[in-house]
Write a protein that holds these residues in place. Structure first.
Motif, PDB file in Angstrom:
ATOM      1  N   SER A  32       0.876  -1.087   0.184  1.00  0.00           N
ATOM      2  CA  SER A  32      -0.016  -0.003   0.108  1.00  0.00           C
ATOM      3  C   SER A  32       0.839   1.338   0.110  1.00  0.00           C
ATOM      4  N   ALA A  33       0.131   2.393  -0.538  1.00  0.00           N
ATOM      5  CA  ALA A  33       0.880   3.522  -0.559  1.00  0.00           C
ATOM      6  C   ALA A  33       1.582   3.968   0.858  1.00  0.00           C
ATOM      7  N   VAL A  34       0.846   3.732   2.129  1.00  0.00           N
ATOM      8  CA  VAL A  34       1.366   3.973   3.382  1.00  0.00           C
ATOM      9  C   VAL A  34       2.662   3.316   3.784  1.00  0.00           C
TER      10      VAL A  34
ATOM     11  N   LYS B 217      -5.238  10.191  -8.712  1.00  0.00           N
ATOM     12  CA  LYS B 217      -5.438   9.442  -7.363  1.00  0.00           C
ATOM     13  C   LYS B 217      -4.253   9.586  -6.099  1.00  0.00           C
TER      14      LYS B 217
ATOM     15  N   TYR C  27      -7.434  19.644   0.105  1.00  0.00           N
ATOM     16  CA  TYR C  27      -7.586  18.733   1.492  1.00  0.00           C
ATOM     17  C   TYR C  27      -7.420  19.851   2.536  1.00  0.00           C
TER      18      TYR C  27
ATOM     19  N   TYR D 140       0.582  12.598   1.106  1.00  0.00           N
ATOM     20  CA  TYR D 140       0.104  12.971   2.352  1.00  0.00           C
ATOM     21  C   TYR D 140       0.987  12.179   3.463  1.00  0.00           C
ATOM     22  N   ILE D 141       1.483  10.924   3.211  1.00  0.00           N
ATOM     23  CA  ILE D 141       2.282  10.278   4.143  1.00  0.00           C
ATOM     24  C   ILE D 141       3.770  11.017   4.090  1.00  0.00           C
TER      25      ILE D 141
ATOM     26  N   ASP E 110      -2.438   9.706  -1.314  1.00  0.00           N
ATOM     27  CA  ASP E 110      -1.933   9.213  -0.001  1.00  0.00           C
ATOM     28  C   ASP E 110      -0.333   9.250   0.186  1.00  0.00           C
TER      29      ASP E 110
ATOM     30  N   TRP F 218       7.125   7.288  -5.837  1.00  0.00           N
ATOM     31  CA  TRP F 218       5.971   6.840  -6.449  1.00  0.00           C
ATOM     32  C   TRP F 218       6.390   6.070  -7.589  1.00  0.00           C
TER      33      TRP F 218
END
Ligand SMILES: Nc1ncnc2c1ncn2[C@@H]1O[C@H](COP(=O)(O)OP(=O)(O)OP(=O)(O)O)[C@@H](O)[C@H]1O
Ligand SMILES: [Mg+2]
Lengths: 358, 293
Positions: B113-115, B226, B251, B232-233, B229, B163
């Motif tokens: 996951s991106a996290v 999209k 946001y 953001y992390i 995330d 990414w």
């Protein structure tokens, strides 16, 4: 000098040898056909000649030069694939001029030579189209165009007509013959269709299980097949084989087909006694009254083709189905009892291993 | 019969249309609606302010920098994984020893996951003991200590690298599938006609990979739109908004400053941008279809 010579070429894929010790020579300007059943190694042999596969042993010469270890592009061979192998994103002109473009030929010259080739193949009006917009026959021409533009030493065709319908196949066959006459180029054409082989070839090589069974002109293979395989493969409808027993009667031989005895009236000297098989072509049999024939038979199926009648019959003595070619005026009907007269002088005799006797 | 078919069509389409309406159309329309208000996100009372929110966009310095960052982000997020994935696919398609292992390794990040990916790269970029600086210190022999994610110059770029690392595996796999669908004979024609390795890639392989490229680019576009995330992390848009994208800015305005109306206006702009990109994409898709379809 031979344009192409193979010396004891063998090829294995892993443990399995698929080409066994093949040697052959093709003279300049010859139209050679490789023919044989599916899986006998025809394509593999062509790929060895192009250099797409490398030989396991043996040597290949093109125009007298040993090219066994030369890369495909330096062998001066051109190949036309069964699937045409046209580039879908390039126009017809770009497909034809592909090799010249790779060689960084000036654009003006590419245009001129593409136009020349298009003229030869009569596809001038298609040059701007993409392969998707062409019929099968047109695609075939483009594929041929791409192969002739660089004036290669040897042209290789791998079953180029098998994707076309029957009528177009006949047409393209004539086109290829015409092209060969015009270019006077050395061509090797692979097919498993013996009719194509017979009509196109100056000389035919018949292959089976990765070996050359026989080579020669179409008529030579037809009239003097060296073994049972070639006899059965060349000619359509195929040669009939009748099981028989050889007997010696004084100074001549006879063959017993079931209870009928036919004389072997050739100057045969040393036939083995015992089981043989007699090869007779459909045109070397005739249908007569039951009492007048060499053997008796029942007609099973009749195909009237206009110019001739093909009859399939069952010989009483052997229960073997045989094919007979009859003149069109000959009236036969299924179920009819007939006699079959065999042209004794046209027999081909084979032993149980398929080797020619006599 | 005809009427029967229609009846079933309506019944069967009703469910997806209902879900689509509830989860896509409705939020979309409400965004449009709130973009003309000064709603703060929870107070039931709000006023219509006309085009004020859109006018504010024109003077918002953070919006301008977010637009630039979004452009950088999207271009990089489309080009880097696509080009790297193509290069890897071309390399691994030829029979390299250990090819399968490499394929698996390169594909692995896409399963995370991106996290998780974000956290891995935070550690890699860490100033004192992070992998990157440790390697740089070993190579240069200097006492190198640079907080990649905490500097405005490198924050966005560093996230883009992370990414791309994750997305490259996906495009590689799609390109590999595309490569296997190129008929062998076409490549053999290249051999016979004497194409150099580069000519073969440029004139034949890459054009024939167009259908795969279409898929890769489509996924890259969608994923990058999209892609909120991981940003953001890793940086949360910082430092000093240097890695803010439109999504991040929206946001912040909506949920941190409680300017839901203004946030909605930003999301409307984002929506229009996405719409334009997707339209361009579909127009080109049709051209591809005409050749390869
Ligand atoms: N790359 C390969 N790896 C392993 N075996 C192969 C390979 N290519 C061909 N063969 C085998 O070699 C034999 C000869 O194949 P080839 O394609 O030359 O036959 P062919 O005479 O061209 O048949 P067809 O008329 O069906 O095209 C076959 O048994 C085939 O399975
Ligand atoms: Mg073949």
């Amino acid at each position: 000098m031979a344009d192409l010579r193979l010396e004891s070429v063998s090829k294995s894929f892993g443990q399995e040898e698929v080409i066994h010790d093949v040697s052959l020579e093709v003279a300049h300007g010859e139209f050679i056909v490789f023919v044989g059943p599916s899986g006998c190694g025809k394509s593999t042999l062509l790929r060895l000649v192009t250099g797409l596969e490398s030989v396991t042993s043996g040597r290949i010469f093109i125009d007298g030069v040993d090219v066994t270890h030369v890369k495909p592009s330096d062998r001066r061979v051109a190949m036309v694939f069964q699937s045409y192998a046209l580039f879908p994103h390039l126009t017809v002109a770009e497909n034809i001029g592909f090799g010249l473009r790779l060689a960084k030929t000036p654009a003006a010259e590419i245009r001129r030579r593409v136009a020349e080739v298009a003229n030869t193949l009569r596809i001038e009006e298609l040059l701007e189209r993409k392969p998707r917009q062409l019929s099968g026959g047109q695609r075939q021409r483009v594929a041929i165009g791409r192969s002739i533009i660089r004036s290669p030493k040897v042209f290789l065709f791998d079953e180029p007509l098998s994707n076309l319908d029957a009528a177009l196949r006949v047409l393209m066959r004539l086109e290829i013959t015409r092209l060969h006459n015009r270019l006077q180029a050395t061509m090797i054409f692979v097919t498993h269709d013996q009719t194509e082989a017979m009509t196109l070839a100056d000389r035919i090589y018949v292959f089976n299980h990765g070996r050359i069974e026989q080579s020669g002109t179409p008529m030579h293979l037809y009239n003097a097949p060296a073994n049972r395989f070639v006899a059965g493969f060349i000619g359509s409808p195929a040669m009939n084989f009748l099981p028989a027993k050889v007997r010696r009667q004084e100074d001549r031989f006879t063959a017993a087909i079931g209870s009928s005895v036919v004389p072997l009236d050739r100057s045969l000297r040393n036939l083995p006694q015992g089981e043989i098989s007699i090869g007779v072509r459909p045109e070397h049999m005739s249908v007569v009254d039951p009492a007048d024939g060499d053997v008796e038979a029942t007609i099973e199926i009749v195909e009237e083709l206009g110019a001739e009648v093909i009859a399939y019959l069952q010989i009483d003595a052997t229960a073997e189905p045989v094919t007979v070619r009859l003149p069109p005026q000959r009236q036969v009907v299924p179920g009819q009892r007939v006699g079959v007269r065999l042209a004794h002088e046209s027999f081909h005799l084979f032993d149980s291993d398929g080797a020619l006797l006599g | 019969m005809e009427r029967d078919a229609l009846y079933w069509r309506v019944i069967l389409l009703a469910a997806p249309i209902a879900v689509f309406t509830a989860l896509v159309i409705w939020p979309l329309l409400s965004s449009f609606y709130y973009s003309f208000t000064n709603w703060n996100g929870f107070n039931p009372e709000y006023d219509f302010v006309g085009l004020d929110n859109f006018a504010k966009i024109g003077t918002d310095r953070l919006f301008a920098s977010a637009i630039i960052n979004t452009a950088i982000w999207m271009v990089a997020a489309i080009f880097l994984p696509t080009l790297l994935g193509l290069a890897l696919a071309l390399l691994l398609d030829s029979k390299v020893p250990g090819g399968t292992i490499f394929k698996t390794l390169f594909y692995l990040p896409i399963c995370l996951s991106a996290v998780v990916v974000g956290q891995i790269w935070i550690w890699i970029y860490q100033g004192d003991w992070g992998l990157l600086n440790t390697v740089l210190r070993a190579v240069t022999g200097s006492d190198f200590s640079y907080a990649w994610l905490a500097r405005p110059n490198t924050a966005l770029g560093s996230v883009i690298v992370a990414w791309s690392w994750q997305q490259t595996g996906l495009s590689m796999v799609i390109f590999l599938a595309g490569l296997t669908s190129i008929p062998d004979e076409l490549l053999e024609v290249c051999d016979i006609e004497g194409a150099t390795a580069w000519q073969r890639i440029r004139i034949v392989v890459i054009p024939l990979l167009t259908p795969a490229t279409v898929v890769v680019v489509a996924l890259s576009v969608i994923n990058s739109l999209k892609g909120f995330d991981i940003l953001y992390i890793m940086t949360g848009g910082g430092p000093f908004h240097s890695s803010d994208t439109l999504a991040m800015h929206m946001y912040n305005e909506s949920f941190k400053k409680y300017l839901m109306g203004y946030g909605s206006a930003i999301s409307v702009v984002l929506f229009l941008i996405a719409l334009t990109i997707i339209r361009i994409y579909f127009r080109n898709l049709r051209k591809v279809d005409e050749i390869y379809g």
